[in-house]
Design an enzyme around this catalytic site. Sequence first.
Site, PDB file in Angstrom:
ATOM      1  N   GLU A 178       0.821  -1.207   0.000  1.00  0.00           N
ATOM      2  CA  GLU A 178       0.000   0.000   0.000  1.00  0.00           C
ATOM      3  C   GLU A 178       0.863   1.270   0.000  1.00  0.00           C
ATOM      4  OE1 GLU A 178      -2.623   0.654   3.350  1.00  0.00           O
ATOM      5  OE2 GLU A 178      -3.938   1.916   2.142  1.00  0.00           O
ATOM      6  N   GLY A 191       3.890   0.822  10.253  1.00  0.00           N
ATOM      7  CA  GLY A 191       3.733   0.169  11.545  1.00  0.00           C
ATOM      8  C   GLY A 191       3.145  -1.214  11.357  1.00  0.00           C
ATOM      9  N   MET A 217       0.350  -3.520   8.310  1.00  0.00           N
ATOM     10  CA  MET A 217      -0.369  -3.437   7.041  1.00  0.00           C
ATOM     11  C   MET A 217      -1.425  -4.525   6.977  1.00  0.00           C
ATOM     12  SD  MET A 217      -0.911  -2.040   4.187  1.00  0.00           S
ATOM     13  CE  MET A 217      -2.258  -2.682   3.206  1.00  0.00           C
ATOM     14  N   ASN A 237      -3.027  -6.465   4.968  1.00  0.00           N
ATOM     15  CA  ASN A 237      -3.246  -7.429   3.886  1.00  0.00           C
ATOM     16  C   ASN A 237      -4.304  -8.443   4.300  1.00  0.00           C
ATOM     17  OD1 ASN A 237      -0.760  -6.341   2.711  1.00  0.00           O
ATOM     18  ND2 ASN A 237       0.163  -7.437   4.423  1.00  0.00           N
ATOM     19  N   HIS A 254      -6.717  -2.096  15.057  1.00  0.00           N
ATOM     20  CA  HIS A 254      -6.792  -1.243  13.872  1.00  0.00           C
ATOM     21  C   HIS A 254      -6.750  -2.095  12.593  1.00  0.00           C
ATOM     22  CE1 HIS A 254      -5.634   2.549  11.603  1.00  0.00           C
ATOM     23  NE2 HIS A 254      -5.169   1.625  10.766  1.00  0.00           N
ATOM     24  N   GLU A 255      -5.792  -2.990  12.516  1.00  0.00           N
ATOM     25  CA  GLU A 255      -5.650  -3.776  11.282  1.00  0.00           C
ATOM     26  C   GLU A 255      -6.816  -4.752  11.126  1.00  0.00           C
ATOM     27  OE1 GLU A 255      -3.616  -2.484   9.390  1.00  0.00           O
ATOM     28  OE2 GLU A 255      -2.392  -1.401  10.862  1.00  0.00           O
ATOM     29  N   GLU A 311      -8.674   4.866   6.810  1.00  0.00           N
ATOM     30  CA  GLU A 311      -7.779   5.080   7.952  1.00  0.00           C
ATOM     31  C   GLU A 311      -8.450   5.805   9.114  1.00  0.00           C
ATOM     32  OE1 GLU A 311      -5.395   3.376   8.210  1.00  0.00           O
ATOM     33  OE2 GLU A 311      -4.813   2.830   6.173  1.00  0.00           O
ATOM     34  N   ARG A 369       6.490   8.712   2.911  1.00  0.00           N
ATOM     35  CA  ARG A 369       5.949   9.604   3.934  1.00  0.00           C
ATOM     36  C   ARG A 369       6.934   9.705   5.107  1.00  0.00           C
ATOM     37  NH1 ARG A 369       1.989   6.460   8.063  1.00  0.00           N
ATOM     38  NH2 ARG A 369       3.261   4.601   8.067  1.00  0.00           N
TER      39      ARG A 369
HETATM   40  N1  BES Z   1      -2.967   0.810   5.883  1.00  0.00           N
HETATM   41  C1  BES Z   1      -2.018   1.210   6.846  1.00  0.00           C
HETATM   42  C2  BES Z   1      -0.610   0.915   6.428  1.00  0.00           C
HETATM   43  C3  BES Z   1       0.016   1.986   5.600  1.00  0.00           C
HETATM   44  C4  BES Z   1       0.384   3.162   6.194  1.00  0.00           C
HETATM   45  C5  BES Z   1       0.258   1.803   4.271  1.00  0.00           C
HETATM   46  C6  BES Z   1       0.956   4.142   5.425  1.00  0.00           C
HETATM   47  C7  BES Z   1       0.838   2.786   3.515  1.00  0.00           C
HETATM   48  C8  BES Z   1       1.200   3.970   4.085  1.00  0.00           C
HETATM   49  C9  BES Z   1      -2.258   0.510   8.165  1.00  0.00           C
HETATM   50  O1  BES Z   1      -3.563   0.125   8.400  1.00  0.00           O
HETATM   51  C10 BES Z   1      -1.926   1.493   9.211  1.00  0.00           C
HETATM   52  O2  BES Z   1      -2.640   2.432   9.381  1.00  0.00           O
HETATM   53  N2  BES Z   1      -0.822   1.286   9.888  1.00  0.00           N
HETATM   54  C11 BES Z   1      -0.345   2.189  10.864  1.00  0.00           C
HETATM   55  C12 BES Z   1      -0.299   1.530  12.176  1.00  0.00           C
HETATM   56  C13 BES Z   1      -0.852   2.443  13.187  1.00  0.00           C
HETATM   57  C14 BES Z   1      -2.281   2.161  13.446  1.00  0.00           C
HETATM   58  C15 BES Z   1      -0.046   2.439  14.421  1.00  0.00           C
HETATM   59  C16 BES Z   1       1.033   2.606  10.449  1.00  0.00           C
HETATM   60  O3  BES Z   1       1.662   1.904   9.675  1.00  0.00           O
HETATM   61  O4  BES Z   1       1.488   3.641  10.881  1.00  0.00           O
HETATM   62 ZN    ZN Z   2      -4.853   1.688   8.800  1.00  0.00          ZN
END
Ligand code: BES
Ligand code: ZN
Length: 902
Positions: free
Chosen positions: A183, A318, A320, A322, A354-355, A377, A857
């Site tokens: 992602e 953090g 993902m 999937n 969250h996931e 998100e 990012r």
């Molecule tokens: N879908 C995101 C992962 C993601 C984040 C993909 C940024 C691409 C770019 C995942 O659900 C998420 O939000 N992960 C967070 C964890 C958070 C809840 C602590 C993350 O990766 O920061």
């Molecule tokens: Zn998320």
Amino acid sequence: MALFVGLMCGLTPACVQPEIASPAKRSINEETKGSVRQERGRRADEAKPWEELRLPPAITPEFYNLTVQPDLTGSDTFQGWASILINVSEPIEYPRIHIKNINVTLSKIIDDTGSELVEVNPAFYYEYNEFYVMDVGTLQPGMYTWEIEYTGGLAGKIAGFYKSSYTVPGETEPRYLATTDFEPTDARQAFPCFDEPNIKTFFKIKLRHESKYIGLSNMIEEDRIDIGDGMVETVFGDPEVKMSTYLVCFIVCDFGSVEGKTKSNVTFRVFAPEHKIEEAYYALKVGINITEYFEEYFGLPYSLKKLDMIAIPDFSAGAMENWGLITYREQYLLIDNVTSSASYKQLVCVVVSHELAHQWFGNIVTMDWWDDLWLNEGFASYVEYLGADQAEPTWQMQEQFVVNDLYSVFRLDQIVSSHPIIIDVNRPEEISEVFDSISYSKGASVIRMLNDFMGEESFKEGLQRYLKKYEFGNAKSADLWEQLQSAYDDIVKGNLDIADIMDTWTKQMGFPVVNVEKDMNDLVLNQDWFLVDPNANRSAAPFESPYDYKWEIPFSSKFQMQLDDPPNYQWMERTDTDVVVTGDNSDWYIANYEEKGYYRVNYDIANWEALSLQLNTDHTMIPITDRSGLLDDAFNLAQAEQLDYVKVLDMTVYMDKEMEYIPWDAAYSNFMWLSDILRYQPAFADWRVYLQSKTKTLLNKYNDWSAEVSHLENFLRTDIIYLSCSSGDPDCLNEALTQFYKFLNNETVSANVLSPVLRFGMELDGGQDNWDALWERYVNSDTSAEKSRISFGLARTRHVWLLSRYIEYAMDESKIRRGDFFSVLSYISGNPVGNPLIWDYIRANWEYLVDRFGLSRSLGSLTYTTTQYYSTELKLQQMEEFFEKYPEAGAGPDHASRHWNA
Ligand code: BES
Ligand code: ZN
């Protein structure tokens, strides 16, 4: 649009390039040169549909067969064989598919009679849009099979399909694994695909690998076939659902697992390196619990037969989501009972929650395009609290929302350079930018407000209708509003226009302050756009507001004499002025009850005074989230010059009696902020004494830093230690130093206080010997959570050369993992001694950084973290120069900080 560009183009070189939206895209423009060369030989006046960013809707994939073989021991490359059944719905030229950093070795399109279509011109790569383009003349409607063979590299990256490694204590050779992380737009680095969220298809996946490994993917392993030479092919089950490319995942590793089942018979597994498998039980327990909870909450069973979660040693985000194979950074999944702290335990619970929420919201129903990313998100960031609260009912998760998300995003959204939740995004680097606090925390906050004003029953019913209606498909924000509206109309039969209300919160940036005046017994309300800078130039805002910075506000209030009654609700429409709430002659009242609304409140002075008095006599009369809200509002109103600092400080006088974490945490950030502001002022001396006096009671209460205390007391104790030590409390600093030497001596120090202990220890005695000793601990620690605390401590030395060397270490992947590079740099930038080093480093090495990490990012937010407190003309000049040179360097603050407690 593509047609337009095509028609307008003559032979001028500029025309070969697609239209560039803004100068910000300059450097990407440069990269297209290569593909321009490849297009030579084509007629210059011809339409170039591949210049259009989005894929043509005329081609849809119906079924995807994919076989991948990573080579982990020799070449660090992988091979892939894709066979995609495509449906062409109208005549189309130049069929195209996303690829990036992969070499196509064979590509052919076969029609339904089995004959291969003849290529009119050689296929080419259009780099700017990451398209592999074929030219087979006009493709007529019908079914075709597109066959592609390709190769790619696994090394030197942390996105797409990549190699990671770990070491088992006592072994000298590292162990390897290959994993994916897609992602938003990196699936195209692992296989050619139609890489847009609303193009969903069935994936049948096979992995070829050495027999010492296992293969994992979204579906369950169905077969493991010996294919000779020590190799096997793991075949995954037939796809049970259609899914977006960014949710596909496959992994080759040698991990162990622990396993359980949900009540609804879903096989639940957690994978980790064998020697750490004991650390997987906590995630397994909460994972099963929360999955069962969400099945009930969303009114829809989990979609697949199994759900795996796995800890990946090198990971960029953090975690993902999937589908059926959720990947995590190690410290967000594994809990080691000895070295782990309350904050990591909570992180694991919350991130898992969250996931898991995404398995419904995001995976079953997916946003139509990335401009609605916040639906994924923001929503997951709200319901993660409901899931975590269910798993850990004593943690006050619902109350923690305000300090973890609400106040932190207020801080960003109260400046003119914020942005609306829903913004237009197109290019991959723009897409990455929207994974920021506005999408996550503001998204979560406005959904929480919506939940509150709709009421539990109609909110939940509306969500269920939405999931049912768009099951296995895509939807937009407006579709969600529509389903919530229908549930609301059926159940509450009220008179609200949900889309109209929510548009004011999602389509304009910022938020209001409600100014309340008492008029006899009534309250008179007015709203105003809240900007923390009293001199902010409102017309300089980069986004225009369609609502003139007015909001539809669900205003709630409670009068002191009616504390046991439910709050009064009063809608303030955006055109309303002087809205009246009927009240009584209570001594005081509070508004925005439980901080459910996304707005601040400024009271009449008499009420602020009465509230201070109440806090001082018996603060427990006011609920804890409201106490924290009063503090956060007061400090920010003062900063905006809308409330006198004397009144604000009056509100804090009671803090020596405050025993609860939530209000303390709200005070914490504001106290720290004020300390930063006062640092160079004569008043700092008095302020330090004041802070020490307010924290003393609790510092004494928690004088044994290794004592076992409750979950929230752990957080409270850490806040108090940070506040006392940083205001120079000698007892606190002495204890920190004592604990610091204990740690260097290999004696046990509670993981719950380790961060502040290392920080103040290093600040007080962080010479080379101690730094080196701590570095040894870093190298030898096998726990990611502990490593991350130590890496924070290392960044707090006051010796500049040690910090320079630390930056060098961070660039050396044999010393510091690629995935930890950015946290190390941002820790150093948080140290006043280290900040100039990082600022110089970013400016001198920007191109190298982009080259190594892409415009991710994490990279963008490093610039933000480093420069966020700059306030001088000189710094402004430097920043202007930098952004002039690298206009694409800006990205929002990383939302991940919202979970950081200790
Ligand atoms: N879908 C995101 C992962 C993601 C984040 C993909 C940024 C691409 C770019 C995942 O659900 C998420 O939000 N992960 C967070 C964890 C958070 C809840 C602590 C993350 O990766 O920061
Ligand atoms: Zn998320």
